[in-house]
Design a protein around this motif. Structure first.
Motif, PDB file in Angstrom:
ATOM      1  N   LEU A 106     121.955 -90.705  45.498  1.00  0.00           N
ATOM      2  CA  LEU A 106     121.574 -89.495  44.771  1.00  0.00           C
ATOM      3  C   LEU A 106     122.566 -89.151  43.665  1.00  0.00           C
ATOM      4  N   ASN A 107     123.808 -89.584  43.843  1.00  0.00           N
ATOM      5  CA  ASN A 107     124.857 -89.293  42.859  1.00  0.00           C
ATOM      6  C   ASN A 107     125.734 -90.532  42.729  1.00  0.00           C
ATOM      7  N   ALA A 108     125.439 -91.342  41.748  1.00  0.00           N
ATOM      8  CA  ALA A 108     126.104 -92.639  41.593  1.00  0.00           C
ATOM      9  C   ALA A 108     127.593 -92.509  41.292  1.00  0.00           C
ATOM     10  N   ASN A 109     128.043 -91.316  40.927  1.00  0.00           N
ATOM     11  CA  ASN A 109     129.469 -91.095  40.623  1.00  0.00           C
ATOM     12  C   ASN A 109     130.159 -90.234  41.673  1.00  0.00           C
ATOM     13  N   TYR A 110     129.650 -90.276  42.895  1.00  0.00           N
ATOM     14  CA  TYR A 110     130.203 -89.429  43.965  1.00  0.00           C
ATOM     15  C   TYR A 110     131.495 -90.075  44.483  1.00  0.00           C
ATOM     16  N   ALA A 155     127.361 -92.901  59.695  1.00  0.00           N
ATOM     17  CA  ALA A 155     128.235 -92.470  58.599  1.00  0.00           C
ATOM     18  C   ALA A 155     127.920 -93.266  57.340  1.00  0.00           C
ATOM     19  N   ILE A 156     127.829 -94.583  57.480  1.00  0.00           N
ATOM     20  CA  ILE A 156     127.501 -95.439  56.327  1.00  0.00           C
ATOM     21  C   ILE A 156     126.154 -95.044  55.730  1.00  0.00           C
ATOM     22  N   GLU A 157     125.168 -94.846  56.606  1.00  0.00           N
ATOM     23  CA  GLU A 157     123.827 -94.487  56.150  1.00  0.00           C
ATOM     24  C   GLU A 157     123.846 -93.231  55.286  1.00  0.00           C
ATOM     25  N   ASN A 158     124.593 -92.215  55.733  1.00  0.00           N
ATOM     26  CA  ASN A 158     124.594 -90.946  55.003  1.00  0.00           C
ATOM     27  C   ASN A 158     125.469 -90.983  53.760  1.00  0.00           C
ATOM     28  N   TYR A 159     126.604 -91.661  53.815  1.00  0.00           N
ATOM     29  CA  TYR A 159     127.402 -91.815  52.598  1.00  0.00           C
ATOM     30  C   TYR A 159     126.593 -92.555  51.528  1.00  0.00           C
ATOM     31  N   GLU A 160     125.862 -93.580  51.938  1.00  0.00           N
ATOM     32  CA  GLU A 160     125.070 -94.351  50.974  1.00  0.00           C
ATOM     33  C   GLU A 160     123.920 -93.519  50.403  1.00  0.00           C
ATOM     34  N   GLY A 208     124.780 -82.609  51.099  1.00  0.00           N
ATOM     35  CA  GLY A 208     124.342 -82.523  52.488  1.00  0.00           C
ATOM     36  C   GLY A 208     124.523 -83.843  53.205  1.00  0.00           C
ATOM     37  N   TYR A 209     124.144 -84.928  52.553  1.00  0.00           N
ATOM     38  CA  TYR A 209     124.303 -86.259  53.162  1.00  0.00           C
ATOM     39  C   TYR A 209     125.777 -86.638  53.285  1.00  0.00           C
ATOM     40  N   TYR A 210     126.548 -86.295  52.268  1.00  0.00           N
ATOM     41  CA  TYR A 210     127.990 -86.551  52.329  1.00  0.00           C
ATOM     42  C   TYR A 210     128.616 -85.825  53.513  1.00  0.00           C
ATOM     43  N   GLY A 211     128.223 -84.572  53.696  1.00  0.00           N
ATOM     44  CA  GLY A 211     128.748 -83.802  54.823  1.00  0.00           C
ATOM     45  C   GLY A 211     128.378 -84.427  56.152  1.00  0.00           C
ATOM     46  N   LEU A 212     127.129 -84.858  56.292  1.00  0.00           N
ATOM     47  CA  LEU A 212     126.718 -85.536  57.528  1.00  0.00           C
ATOM     48  C   LEU A 212     127.512 -86.828  57.717  1.00  0.00           C
ATOM     49  N   GLY A 213     127.756 -87.532  56.615  1.00  0.00           N
ATOM     50  CA  GLY A 213     128.575 -88.738  56.705  1.00  0.00           C
ATOM     51  C   GLY A 213     129.937 -88.442  57.289  1.00  0.00           C
ATOM     52  N   MET A 214     130.546 -87.348  56.845  1.00  0.00           N
ATOM     53  CA  MET A 214     131.867 -86.966  57.376  1.00  0.00           C
ATOM     54  C   MET A 214     131.802 -86.671  58.870  1.00  0.00           C
ATOM     55  N   ILE A 215     130.752 -85.960  59.295  1.00  0.00           N
ATOM     56  CA  ILE A 215     130.621 -85.616  60.712  1.00  0.00           C
ATOM     57  C   ILE A 215     130.494 -86.882  61.553  1.00  0.00           C
ATOM     58  N   TYR A 216     129.598 -87.778  61.146  1.00  0.00           N
ATOM     59  CA  TYR A 216     129.423 -89.027  61.901  1.00  0.00           C
ATOM     60  C   TYR A 216     130.689 -89.883  61.849  1.00  0.00           C
ATOM     61  N   ASP A 217     131.364 -89.863  60.727  1.00  0.00           N
ATOM     62  CA  ASP A 217     132.627 -90.592  60.567  1.00  0.00           C
ATOM     63  C   ASP A 217     133.652 -90.088  61.587  1.00  0.00           C
TER      64      ASP A 217
END
Length: 297
Positions: free
Chosen positions: A105-109, A95-100, A78-87
């Motif tokens: 939550l997933n250190a190997n994302y 975008a940075i906030e949500n990618y981070e 969900g956060y990754y998806g929001l990161g893409m939208i803001y990106d």
């Protein structure tokens, strides 16, 4: 609607999506979603979010990714998806906030690191971009685009040898990819190996004849050798395959002007300006076009 019906609608939606029938895919995904169980199905909501993203309805996509987070605030997707939208909307801080958050939550994302690197590159934080791309490569040593992008960053930093090392790694993965060949050609030209640069640009064109900058850069090499007829031949082939690229017409106009073929130069400038009106202002300070400027002033 029971779970079986919801799953059936989702399966049908996926089938339409795999056949690129987006309209019908939406029809069945929404049938699945418009049920009590559908509104709790994170996988289904993610599918819908990605569909909305694909048709550039970013508001709807954002809404769906937020639904995922509301249902499970530990789901990194969900956060990754929001990161893409803001990106996509150039809201790089969000975008940075949500990618981070996704990475926390997933250190190997892998993809979260990749797109986070892209954001840092966009905001000219080269060191952070390099750090993130290297993290991607630690997770997947065959990530072609991480090598390509690292090469570009080191090129901008003026570290040509390191840049060349990374583009070679990309070409070890995909030896015929036009962009890696193009980037290596740029580097070889900067390093003074013009003959190899010419061959690399030709190989890039062979792989993708619809990338106009390969023709442009190759033609400029021949222009620098005062071989204007060869430059015109190359860039004309580029125009044939990229008819909407104004910069190709503009540069061919400059080549024609060098040969005192002023009418063809004027004709190309008309097309270039029609495709990209800002050329009209830019050309006023272009010494290569001084003989034809009176026509436009």
């Amino acid at each position: 609607m029971n779970k079986i019906m919801k799953d059936n609608y989702r399966t049908i939606g996926r089938s339409f999506y795999s056949n690129r029938n987006i309209e019908k895919a939406f029809e069945f995904y929404e049938k699945a979603y418009n049920s009590e169980e559908g509104k709790k199905d994170i996988e289904l909501i993610l599918d819908l979010a990605l569909l909305y993203d694909e048709i550039y309805d970013f508001d709807k996509a954002k809404e769906k990714f937020e639904e995922v987070i509301k249902l499970d605030n530990t789901d990194s997707r969900g956060y990754y998806g929001l990161g893409m939208i803001y990106d996509n909307n150039k809201n790089f801080d969000k975008a940075i906030e949500n990618y981070e958050k996704a990475i926390k939550l997933n250190a190997n994302y892998n993809r979260a690191y990749f797109y986070l690197a892209g954001v840092y590159d966009d905001i000219k934080n080269a060191d952070k971009a390099i750090e993130c791309y290297n993290k991607v490569l630690s997770l997947d040593p065959n990530d072609f685009w991480s090598y390509v992008n690292l090469s570009s960053i080191y090129d901008e930093k003026g570290n040509l040898d390191i840049s060349l090392m990374y583009i070679e790694k990309a070409l070890n993965i995909d030896p015929e990819h036009y962009m890696a060949l193009f980037n290596k050609a740029v580097l070889k030209k900067k390093l003074g190996n013009t003959c190899e640069a010419i061959n690399l640009y030709k190989a890039s064109i062979e792989d993708n004849p619809y990338y106009g900058f390969s023709y442009l850069n190759l033609s400029v090499i021949f222009k620098e050798k005062n071989q204007y007829e060869d430059a015109i031949k190359i860039i004309s082939e580029g125009i044939k395959n990229n008819e909407e690229e104004g910069y190709l017409y503009y540069n061919r106009a400059c080549f024609y002007a060098y040969l005192k073929n002023y009418q063809d130069s004027i004709n190309d400038l008309k097309i270039a300006i029609n495709l990209y009106p800002d050329f009209k202002e830019y050309m006023k300070n272009d010494i290569e076009l001084k003989e034809v400027l009176d026509y436009f002033l």
